[in-house]
Design a protein around this motif. Structure first.
Motif, PDB file in Angstrom:
ATOM      1  N   LYS A 181       0.841  -1.210   0.000  1.00 29.24           N
ATOM      2  CA  LYS A 181       0.000   0.000   0.000  1.00 29.24           C
ATOM      3  C   LYS A 181       0.870   1.251   0.000  1.00 29.24           C
ATOM      4  CE  LYS A 181      -3.908   2.208   0.246  1.00 29.24           C
ATOM      5  NZ  LYS A 181      -4.788   2.274  -0.914  1.00 29.24           N
ATOM      6  N   ARG A 182       1.970   1.224   0.765  1.00 32.44           N
ATOM      7  CA  ARG A 182       2.858   2.392   0.850  1.00 32.44           C
ATOM      8  C   ARG A 182       3.388   2.762  -0.534  1.00 32.44           C
ATOM      9  NH1 ARG A 182       6.053   1.130   4.963  1.00 32.44           N
ATOM     10  NH2 ARG A 182       5.208   2.619   6.426  1.00 32.44           N
ATOM     11  N   ARG A 183       3.685   1.767  -1.363  1.00 29.98           N
ATOM     12  CA  ARG A 183       4.209   2.024  -2.710  1.00 29.98           C
ATOM     13  C   ARG A 183       3.195   2.706  -3.618  1.00 29.98           C
ATOM     14  NH1 ARG A 183       5.841  -3.578  -3.936  1.00 29.98           N
ATOM     15  NH2 ARG A 183       6.310  -4.148  -1.817  1.00 29.98           N
ATOM     16  N   THR A 184       1.906   2.608  -3.272  1.00 30.39           N
ATOM     17  CA  THR A 184       0.877   3.249  -4.108  1.00 30.39           C
ATOM     18  C   THR A 184       0.566   4.664  -3.645  1.00 30.39           C
ATOM     19  OG1 THR A 184      -1.016   2.501  -2.788  1.00 30.39           O
ATOM     20  CG2 THR A 184      -0.209   1.007  -4.510  1.00 30.39           C
ATOM     21  N   LEU A 185       1.069   5.043  -2.479  1.00 27.40           N
ATOM     22  CA  LEU A 185       0.769   6.374  -1.934  1.00 27.40           C
ATOM     23  C   LEU A 185       1.836   7.384  -2.352  1.00 27.40           C
ATOM     24  CD1 LEU A 185      -0.284   5.334   1.694  1.00 27.40           C
ATOM     25  CD2 LEU A 185      -1.774   5.834  -0.237  1.00 27.40           C
ATOM     26  N   HIS A 186       1.373   8.527  -2.822  1.00 29.76           N
ATOM     27  CA  HIS A 186       2.295   9.573  -3.273  1.00 29.76           C
ATOM     28  C   HIS A 186       1.977  10.860  -2.518  1.00 29.76           C
ATOM     29  CE1 HIS A 186       3.377   6.762  -6.387  1.00 29.76           C
ATOM     30  NE2 HIS A 186       2.103   6.666  -6.735  1.00 29.76           N
ATOM     31  N   ASP A 187       2.525  10.952  -1.312  1.00 33.11           N
ATOM     32  CA  ASP A 187       2.314  12.131  -0.487  1.00 33.11           C
ATOM     33  C   ASP A 187       3.626  12.435   0.216  1.00 33.11           C
ATOM     34  OD1 ASP A 187       1.401  13.998   1.573  1.00 33.11           O
ATOM     35  OD2 ASP A 187      -0.621  13.338   1.004  1.00 33.11           O
ATOM     36  N   SER A 188       3.996  13.688   0.259  1.00 29.62           N
ATOM     37  CA  SER A 188       5.277  14.045   0.865  1.00 29.62           C
ATOM     38  C   SER A 188       5.203  14.104   2.393  1.00 29.62           C
ATOM     39  CB  SER A 188       5.757  15.402   0.314  1.00 29.62           C
ATOM     40  OG  SER A 188       4.768  16.381   0.562  1.00 29.62           O
ATOM     41  N   VAL A 222       0.717   9.832   5.107  1.00 27.65           N
ATOM     42  CA  VAL A 222       0.961   8.473   4.606  1.00 27.65           C
ATOM     43  C   VAL A 222       0.639   7.460   5.711  1.00 27.65           C
ATOM     44  CG1 VAL A 222       2.752   6.855   3.858  1.00 27.65           C
ATOM     45  CG2 VAL A 222       2.657   9.152   2.883  1.00 27.65           C
ATOM     46  N   LYS A 281      -3.082   7.115   6.263  1.00 32.59           N
ATOM     47  CA  LYS A 281      -3.713   6.336   5.199  1.00 32.59           C
ATOM     48  C   LYS A 281      -3.418   4.848   5.356  1.00 32.59           C
ATOM     49  CE  LYS A 281      -4.035   9.940   1.706  1.00 32.59           C
ATOM     50  NZ  LYS A 281      -3.650  10.389   0.378  1.00 32.59           N
TER      51      LYS A 281
END
Length: 152
Positions: free
Chosen positions: A114-121, A126, A129
């Motif tokens: 799931k972490r690899r699909t999240l794009h937040d700085s 993160v 989520k």
């Protein structure tokens, strides 16, 4: 046993042979076929006697499958089993199908994917989520925070 009940038993046996079922699922199906009351209970008792119907086996198979295939956590599995009328001893046996080390590893894998699909700085966003996602999959919050804490 009348011919009518023998026919219902044959149909119910093939219904149970196809995949594991709960007594309630069989009872509902028998009801759809017009078999109810004492007749339905007689068919169910015969299915149990012939080992076509076994709620412990169903619970173990359900829990193991949902954990391995769908990545569900224990809370979600337990909730779905209870909705299907599985309680007590059979519920306990189902939960034992999931080894604690496999459970923790599965959660870590799930969070990693799931972490690899999240794009937040923002790392807090993160983490929030990830926690929400793992909770929706049925994992326990203390385990989620433990796994996320050990990754930092």
């Amino acid at each position: 046993m009348t011919e009518y009940l023998k026919d219902a038993l044959r149909k119910a046996a093939s219904f149970c042979a196809y995949q594991e079922r709960t007594q309630q699922e069989v009872r509902d199906r028998l009801n759809d076929w017009g078999v109810d009351g004492d007749d339905a209970e007689e068919v169910i008792a015969e299915l149990i006697q012939q080992n076509y119907l076994n709620e412990e086996r169903f619970a173990r198979s359900f829990a193991g499958g949902k954990f391995r295939v769908k990545g569900w956590g224990k809370r979600k599995i337990k909730q779905h089993l209870q909705q299907r009328g599985i309680t007590g001893y059979n519920l306990e046996q189902a939960m034992q199908e999931i080894a604690p080390t496999d459970y923790r590893a599965a959660l870590a894998d799930l969070l990693d994917k799931k972490r690899r699909t999240l794009h937040d700085s923002n790392p807090l966003v993160v983490k929030q989520k990830l926690v929400r996602y793992a909770l929706s999959k049925g994992y326990e919050s203390d385990l989620i925070f433990s796994v996320l804490g050990s990754e930092e």
